[in-house]
Write a protein that holds these residues in place. Sequence first.
Motif, short mmCIF file in Angstrom:
data_model
loop_
_atom_site.label_atom_id
_atom_site.label_comp_id
_atom_site.label_asym_id
_atom_site.label_seq_id
_atom_site.Cartn_x
_atom_site.Cartn_y
_atom_site.Cartn_z
N PRO A 120 -55.31 -66.10 43.03
CA PRO A 120 -56.20 -66.62 41.99
C PRO A 120 -57.64 -66.38 42.39
O PRO A 120 -57.93 -66.00 43.54
CB PRO A 120 -55.86 -68.11 41.95
CG PRO A 120 -55.36 -68.42 43.32
CD PRO A 120 -54.64 -67.17 43.78
N THR A 121 -58.55 -66.60 41.49
CA THR A 121 -59.96 -66.41 41.79
C THR A 121 -60.40 -67.36 42.90
O THR A 121 -60.23 -68.58 42.80
CB THR A 121 -60.82 -66.64 40.53
OG1 THR A 121 -60.48 -65.65 39.56
CG2 THR A 121 -62.30 -66.53 40.84
N LEU A 122 -60.97 -66.80 43.95
CA LEU A 122 -61.46 -67.59 45.07
C LEU A 122 -62.69 -68.37 44.62
O LEU A 122 -63.61 -67.81 44.02
CB LEU A 122 -61.81 -66.67 46.23
CG LEU A 122 -61.98 -67.31 47.61
CD1 LEU A 122 -60.65 -67.79 48.15
CD2 LEU A 122 -62.60 -66.31 48.57
N VAL A 123 -62.71 -69.67 44.89
CA VAL A 123 -63.85 -70.50 44.50
C VAL A 123 -64.40 -71.20 45.73
O VAL A 123 -63.85 -71.11 46.82
CB VAL A 123 -63.46 -71.53 43.42
CG1 VAL A 123 -63.00 -70.84 42.16
CG2 VAL A 123 -62.38 -72.46 43.94
N GLY A 124 -65.49 -71.91 45.54
CA GLY A 124 -66.10 -72.63 46.65
C GLY A 124 -67.48 -72.11 46.99
O GLY A 124 -68.03 -72.47 48.02
N GLY A 125 -68.04 -71.29 46.12
CA GLY A 125 -69.35 -70.72 46.43
C GLY A 125 -70.51 -71.60 46.04
O GLY A 125 -71.64 -71.30 46.37
N SER A 126 -70.28 -72.69 45.32
CA SER A 126 -71.37 -73.52 44.84
C SER A 126 -71.74 -74.59 45.86
O SER A 126 -70.89 -75.17 46.51
CB SER A 126 -70.97 -74.19 43.52
OG SER A 126 -71.93 -75.16 43.14
N ARG A 138 -55.69 -77.29 40.29
CA ARG A 138 -54.94 -76.16 39.74
C ARG A 138 -55.01 -74.95 40.66
O ARG A 138 -54.01 -74.25 40.87
CB ARG A 138 -55.47 -75.79 38.36
CG ARG A 138 -54.71 -74.67 37.68
CD ARG A 138 -55.26 -74.37 36.30
NE ARG A 138 -55.11 -75.50 35.40
CZ ARG A 138 -55.51 -75.49 34.13
NH1 ARG A 138 -56.11 -74.43 33.63
NH2 ARG A 138 -55.33 -76.56 33.37
N ALA A 139 -56.19 -74.69 41.22
CA ALA A 139 -56.34 -73.55 42.14
C ALA A 139 -55.50 -73.77 43.39
O ALA A 139 -54.83 -72.84 43.88
CB ALA A 139 -57.80 -73.36 42.51
N LYS A 140 -55.52 -74.99 43.92
CA LYS A 140 -54.73 -75.28 45.12
C LYS A 140 -53.24 -75.09 44.86
O LYS A 140 -52.49 -74.62 45.73
CB LYS A 140 -55.00 -76.70 45.60
CG LYS A 140 -56.39 -76.90 46.23
CD LYS A 140 -56.50 -78.31 46.79
CE LYS A 140 -57.83 -78.52 47.51
NZ LYS A 140 -58.97 -78.58 46.58
N ALA A 141 -52.79 -75.45 43.64
CA ALA A 141 -51.38 -75.27 43.28
C ALA A 141 -51.02 -73.78 43.25
O ALA A 141 -49.93 -73.38 43.69
CB ALA A 141 -51.08 -75.92 41.94
N SER A 142 -51.92 -72.95 42.76
CA SER A 142 -51.69 -71.50 42.73
C SER A 142 -51.61 -70.94 44.13
O SER A 142 -50.75 -70.09 44.44
CB SER A 142 -52.80 -70.80 41.94
OG SER A 142 -52.81 -71.19 40.59
N LEU A 146 -48.31 -69.24 46.77
CA LEU A 146 -48.42 -68.05 47.62
C LEU A 146 -48.24 -68.40 49.10
O LEU A 146 -48.45 -67.55 49.96
CB LEU A 146 -49.79 -67.39 47.41
CG LEU A 146 -50.03 -66.75 46.04
CD1 LEU A 146 -51.50 -66.37 45.88
CD2 LEU A 146 -49.15 -65.53 45.87
N GLY A 147 -47.88 -69.66 49.37
CA GLY A 147 -47.66 -70.06 50.76
C GLY A 147 -48.93 -70.36 51.51
O GLY A 147 -48.97 -70.22 52.74
N VAL A 148 -49.98 -70.77 50.81
CA VAL A 148 -51.28 -71.04 51.44
C VAL A 148 -51.71 -72.47 51.13
O VAL A 148 -51.66 -72.91 49.99
CB VAL A 148 -52.36 -70.05 50.95
CG1 VAL A 148 -53.74 -70.43 51.48
CG2 VAL A 148 -52.01 -68.64 51.37
N ASN A 149 -52.14 -73.18 52.16
CA ASN A 149 -52.71 -74.51 52.01
C ASN A 149 -54.17 -74.36 51.60
O ASN A 149 -55.00 -73.89 52.38
CB ASN A 149 -52.59 -75.27 53.34
CG ASN A 149 -53.15 -76.69 53.27
OD1 ASN A 149 -53.83 -77.07 52.32
ND2 ASN A 149 -52.87 -77.47 54.30
#
Length: 236
Positions: A120-126, A138-142, A146-149
Amino acid sequence: FPSALEWIRESKPRAVMLENVPGLASSRFVEYRRNLFRSLHRMGFSFVDGRVLNASDFGVPQLRPRFIIVALREPSSAFFEWPVGVAARKTVGDSLFDLMGSAGWKGVKGWRQGAQAVAPTLVGGSKLHGGPDLGPTRAKASWKSLGVNGGGIANEAPDRDFALDGLPKLTLRMAARIQGFPDEWQFAGRKTAAYRQIGNAFPPPVAHAVSSAIASALQGRAVGKVEQPRLFAAAV
């Protein structure tokens, strides 16, 4: 955009490339886009166009749609062609396999098989976002699919003692690969500052493709095939 238009007005460049969120291409902002394009036309740009490009179409293992605006003056405007993406998409598992297994994690092969999709689109730039993590619920669920925390950014890759079926976190270098940065690229500051640079970036391969098309137009020729830059040498 007002500041960008002022810089363009003062510097009088031969070409302009602007990048923004894909929502700017929606019907909600049609009048805003018209006014923006009119302003560029009044400055002497005969070609002004905008298009949503997905980073995943340009060798980046992440969807990340962005709205790109290109403006050119005559005679270069007649030669501009929007770049065409690659057919095959890179997956998270294939792209991060070597980094995820670099500290000896025994579950990396199984993880790779479960991460055969685009991120998914990587966020956290703000700066308003707080500490470094991979976004809202929702992003964390995506990312979990993919097997990523997605709850944070790790300092190191998972080691030999990490659970075989565990959910590893991304490191800064892994996040940078998800954005399409080459491995040798250095980010300034500590983890939070560096992650903001990564999370808010315009993926370099997309910038390379569009800027190559602009460069070709300025040289009076169609873009032709754009060779993608070398991003990393993952073991796939």
